[in-house]
Motif scaffolding. Structure first.
Motif, short mmCIF file in Angstrom:
data_model
loop_
_atom_site.label_atom_id
_atom_site.label_comp_id
_atom_site.label_asym_id
_atom_site.label_seq_id
_atom_site.Cartn_x
_atom_site.Cartn_y
_atom_site.Cartn_z
N ALA A 282 39.05 36.76 44.18
CA ALA A 282 38.67 36.84 42.94
C ALA A 282 39.52 37.98 42.45
O ALA A 282 39.77 38.08 41.02
CB ALA A 282 37.15 37.21 42.82
N ARG A 283 39.74 38.89 43.30
CA ARG A 283 40.43 39.91 42.65
C ARG A 283 41.98 39.67 41.98
O ARG A 283 42.81 40.26 41.21
CB ARG A 283 41.03 41.13 43.65
CG ARG A 283 41.31 40.67 45.02
CD ARG A 283 41.55 41.72 46.03
NE ARG A 283 41.84 41.24 47.23
CZ ARG A 283 42.54 42.13 48.11
NH1 ARG A 283 42.91 43.34 47.95
NH2 ARG A 283 43.00 41.59 49.26
N LEU A 426 49.32 26.87 41.94
CA LEU A 426 48.90 26.21 40.72
C LEU A 426 47.72 26.64 40.08
O LEU A 426 47.48 26.62 38.83
CB LEU A 426 48.94 24.52 41.25
CG LEU A 426 50.29 23.77 40.63
CD1 LEU A 426 51.48 24.44 41.50
CD2 LEU A 426 50.14 22.29 41.08
N VAL A 427 47.03 27.03 40.90
CA VAL A 427 45.59 27.62 40.63
C VAL A 427 45.87 28.87 39.88
O VAL A 427 45.24 29.22 38.82
CB VAL A 427 44.47 27.71 41.54
CG1 VAL A 427 43.21 28.41 40.97
CG2 VAL A 427 44.23 26.41 42.19
N LEU A 428 46.81 29.88 40.42
CA LEU A 428 47.21 30.89 39.64
C LEU A 428 47.78 30.73 38.35
O LEU A 428 47.56 31.52 37.29
CB LEU A 428 47.93 31.89 40.54
CG LEU A 428 47.42 32.38 41.94
CD1 LEU A 428 48.35 33.14 42.65
CD2 LEU A 428 46.19 32.83 41.77
N SER A 454 37.53 28.22 46.57
CA SER A 454 38.01 29.59 46.39
C SER A 454 37.54 30.08 45.18
O SER A 454 37.08 29.26 44.21
CB SER A 454 39.44 29.91 46.63
OG SER A 454 40.06 29.47 45.47
N PRO A 455 37.04 31.45 45.17
CA PRO A 455 36.87 32.21 43.73
C PRO A 455 37.84 31.84 42.51
O PRO A 455 37.24 31.34 41.46
CB PRO A 455 36.77 33.28 43.97
CG PRO A 455 36.47 33.50 45.49
CD PRO A 455 37.19 32.49 46.22
N MET A 456 39.03 31.54 42.98
CA MET A 456 40.20 31.22 41.97
C MET A 456 39.87 29.76 41.57
O MET A 456 40.11 29.41 40.28
CB MET A 456 41.34 31.60 42.23
CG MET A 456 41.68 32.86 42.32
SD MET A 456 41.48 34.11 40.99
CE MET A 456 42.80 33.44 39.84
N HIS A 493 28.58 32.69 39.70
CA HIS A 493 29.33 33.87 39.09
C HIS A 493 30.87 33.74 38.69
O HIS A 493 31.24 33.96 37.60
CB HIS A 493 29.34 35.25 39.75
CG HIS A 493 29.86 36.41 39.50
ND1 HIS A 493 29.68 37.12 38.40
CD2 HIS A 493 31.17 37.15 39.63
CE1 HIS A 493 30.52 37.95 38.19
NE2 HIS A 493 31.46 37.98 39.00
N HIS A 494 31.49 33.34 39.73
CA HIS A 494 32.95 32.74 39.59
C HIS A 494 33.00 31.49 38.58
O HIS A 494 34.01 31.59 37.90
CB HIS A 494 33.51 32.49 41.01
CG HIS A 494 33.64 33.51 41.83
ND1 HIS A 494 33.94 34.97 41.58
CD2 HIS A 494 33.17 33.66 43.26
CE1 HIS A 494 34.05 35.61 42.64
NE2 HIS A 494 33.48 34.97 43.60
N LEU A 495 32.19 30.86 38.62
CA LEU A 495 31.88 29.61 37.49
C LEU A 495 31.74 30.03 36.05
O LEU A 495 31.91 29.29 35.20
CB LEU A 495 30.97 28.62 37.92
CG LEU A 495 31.75 27.60 39.19
CD1 LEU A 495 30.19 26.82 39.65
CD2 LEU A 495 32.65 26.60 38.82
#
Length: 683
Positions: A282-283, A426-428, A454-456, A493-495
């Motif tokens: 997540a960071r 690609l997620v980044l 993953s969080p991302m 939370h990440h969603l």
């Protein structure tokens, strides 16, 4: 509609009457479809005509009859009326209902009425179906003073346990009360469903999408509904459910495909597990934000705008205040940049007014588009491309913490265009793309196997429902990625949906309808070692199913024999093997004359022609087969990076069976399974 019953039924006469009603319903559906096809999109402009033609085509497609099933599967009798409950609404030429859509409010008692709370229902009737024809009926009396007794449904049990050949089918005839409550939750509600294997969480999520499209058609037709699954094989497996319910416009995709479409990038490399884990943390969201907004510099000189005989000046400190205010507004990088042009032009217009001029809005727009303002903003706040920002980050390591340096490329590309992106990259890129220009939100997103993201990745899905809602499906015990979550509160939370909020709820399904008791009890022995906080699932199947644990001298040969024996039973056969064994086992099956298809997660066969499917262990999640042969469990578990993940992978593959499970092994089983292992053994 038929009148409600007033006397004990005559089974043979009733069956004939119901068969006649089915024939009538089919005739009326054909009439509705013919009427739709007869309509034309004449008149109006070309764009409106094209839109109407598309709507009529979709309507006609949704009205196609499926001869392999019935238009209705149940009937509700009240004191005033009798309602036939089916997959779609069918009416006669006068507009009176012949079949009521299962999603309509009046259909709710079919799923929830009980003897203690009959909800106005006197009799609930279920139909036995073979090849699209009604072959049996079964009544459950719920009202007082009527004949018969309420009891368990044999037809319901047989439908749940009916062999599965081909893709997943809908469960509208067998939805249970706890499932129905989830299906009919309000569109503004985000639901997270923790479901053990066989509890129907995937089917519930898909039926919720269908119900939402029925109940909130106008809203969701504009904003859209999306289904996100773990891989292509899974999506092919579940892809027929919504069309069978008349919903043919819902898109099915994976997280990988979702971000690839949004960024226009292609995966060309593979990260190590450790690097992929770091990129998924997540960071990284804050790292990317810092890298992007770090492109904006602080002004060192004032803006000077010549206009006529005057030169108008905006001091650097005032520009800095504008920049800081825009950075904290929460808007995208590109939108804030566009606002800066207008902020600077407004400052010039204020200076003009103070000098006695009377400029209007046209003057402000002219100044905002002027060459001096454009050049000043270009130097201060440059336009960016997300790929270039990410390539610079992974090349220089700027903004990364010391433990994140493993992400830095050893061989930097010459340009962002030549970068060899990984799936995690690609997620980044998708995150950066959203930071530059906000991602449009859909009305509702169904996310399955969410525990593995993953969080991302969760953030990528969540921003697609930033102003909508989600149905999040998963099982903490089936988390098989190094970054799989241990908490639904964290995942939500990440969603972007907080469990503490009144519009987000966590539901748990523990009653298993798909996996027989002998199989689920065997697999549940693994739970204390990998997910001790989760309650074991409860199978409610009347048939305990078949479980054979067979030790052999040679696993591949033993697997072929087990598959041949499993194929003697009715339904589909899934052969789940360690990923690296697919070629060996496939060759052995072909050599023995066993036709099969390989489900590799990327290129699943749309037609699913055969009965035997060879499934790599990492692709098995979410799939189901009547008979399952699991080959060499120890090798399946050992292929994962750690013991806990290995046991979770094994738990997944052991719970894919609907009727029977055969475990073939040469190496010793994991300790939890080896203790008092059930079923026969042979050399």
């Amino acid at each position: 509609m038929p009148a409600a019953p007033t006397h004990p039924p005559d089974p043979q006469a009733d069956l004939a009457a119901e068969q006649a009603h089915l024939a009538r319903a089919r005739d009326e559906l054909a009439r509705m479809r013919e009427h739709t096809l007869s309509l034309t999109a004449d008149g109006g402009d070309a764009l409106a005509g094209e839109a109407l033609a598309q709507t009529l085509w979709l309507r006609a497609k949704a009205l196609q009859d499926d001869p392999g099933t019935t238009l209705f599967f149940g009937r509700l009798d009240t004191a005033e009326d009798a309602l036939y409950i089916g997959r779609r609404h069918v009416s006669d030429a006068d507009g009176d209902p012949v079949v009521v859509d299962w999603r309509a409010g009046v259909s709710t008692p079919f799923y929830r009425a009980t003897p203690t709370d009959p909800m106005g229902v006197q009799r609930r009737r279920r139909f036995g179906v073979e090849d699209g024809q009604i072959t049996a009926l079964e009544d459950e009396w719920l009202g007082t003073g009527e004949p018969g007794e309420s009891g368990g449904s044999g037809i319901l049990a047989r439908e749940i346990e009916r062999p599965r050949i081909g893709p997943m089918r809908d469960i509208v005839a067998t939805i249970q009360p706890e499932q129905d409550e989830i299906v009919r939750a309000d569109v503004a509600t985000t639901l997270c469903v923790q479901g053990a294997p066989g509890t129907g969480k995937t089917a519930v999520g898909l039926h919720r999408a269908a119900w939402l499209l029925y109940a909130y058609r106008a809203r969701l037709a504009r904003s859209g509904v999306l289904v996100v699954g773990p891989n292509r094989a899974f999506l092919e497996h579940v892809g027929a459910v919504l069309p069978s319910l008349g919903e043919i416009t819902v898109r099915h995709t994976t997280v990988e495909e979702l971000v690839a479409d949004a960024t226009g990038a292609t995966v060309r490399s593979t990260d190590s597990t450790e690097v992929a884990r770091l990129k998924g943390e997540a960071r990284m969201a804050e790292v990317l934000r810092a890298a992007l907004w770090g492109q904006v510099s602080s002004p060192t000189e004032a803006l000077v705008v010549p206009r006529g005989s005057r030169r108008w000046r905006v001091p650097a400190y005032q520009v800095q205040e504008m920049v800081e205010e825009l950075r904290t507004r929460g808007v995208g990088y590109a939108a804030a940049r566009a606002m800066l042009h207008q902020r600077l032009a407004h400052a010039v217009m204020v200076a003009m007014e103070r000098s006695g001029d009377a400029p209007d809005d046209r003057v402000q727009d002219s100044v905002a588009r002027s060459a001096p303002v454009k050049a000043y903003v270009k130097d201060l706040w440059p336009q960016v491309k997300p790929a270039a920002v990410l390539a610079a980050l992974l090349t220089t390591g700027e903004h990364l913490a010391d433990d994140q340096r493993a992400m830095v490329w050893e061989r930097p590309p010459r340009s962002a265009a030549s970068a060899r992106w990984s799936a995690a990259d690609l997620v980044l890129l998708d995150e950066l793309t959203d930071l530059v220009d906000r991602t449009p939100s859909l009305g509702h997103v169904v996310l399955d196997e969410a525990q593995d993201l993953s969080p991302m990745q969760l953030r990528a899905v969540g921003r697609r429902a930033s102003t909508g809602s989600l149905t999040v499906l998963g099982d903490l015990a089936q988390g098989t990625t190094p970054w799989s979550t241990t908490s639904w509160e964290e995942s939500l939370h990440h969603l972007g949906k907080e469990l503490s909020a009144g519009s987000t709820h966590l539901e748990e399904l523990v009653r298993g309808f798909r996996v027989p008791s002998s199989v689920i009890e065997f697999a549940a022995r693994l739970l204390p070692s990998m997910a001790p906080d989760l309650a074991p699932p409860e199978s409610v199947r009347s048939n305990p199913g078949r479980l054979d644990v067979v030790r052999v001298e040679e696993a591949v040969e033993g697997a072929v024999r087990a598959v041949q024996e499993a194929a003697a039973h009715e339904g589909s056969v899934g052969v789940v093997v360690p990923d690296t064994w697919v070629g060996r086992v496939g060759d052995a099956l072909s050599g023995a004359g066993v036709g099969h298809e390989v489900m590799d997660g990327e290129h699943a066969d749309d037609t699913l022609r055969l009965r035997v499917f060879l499934v790599p262990a990492t692709v098995a999640k979410g799939l189901e087969f009547d008979q399952v042969v699991v080959v060499e469990p120890a090798a399946i578990a050992a292929a994962e990076p750690d013991e806990r993940t290995g046991l979770r992978r094994l738990y997944v593959v052991l719970t894919r069976a609907v009727s029977g499970l055969t475990v073939v092994h040469t190496d010793p089983l994991p300790d939890a399974l080896a203790v008092s292992s059930a079923g026969p053994t042979s050399a």
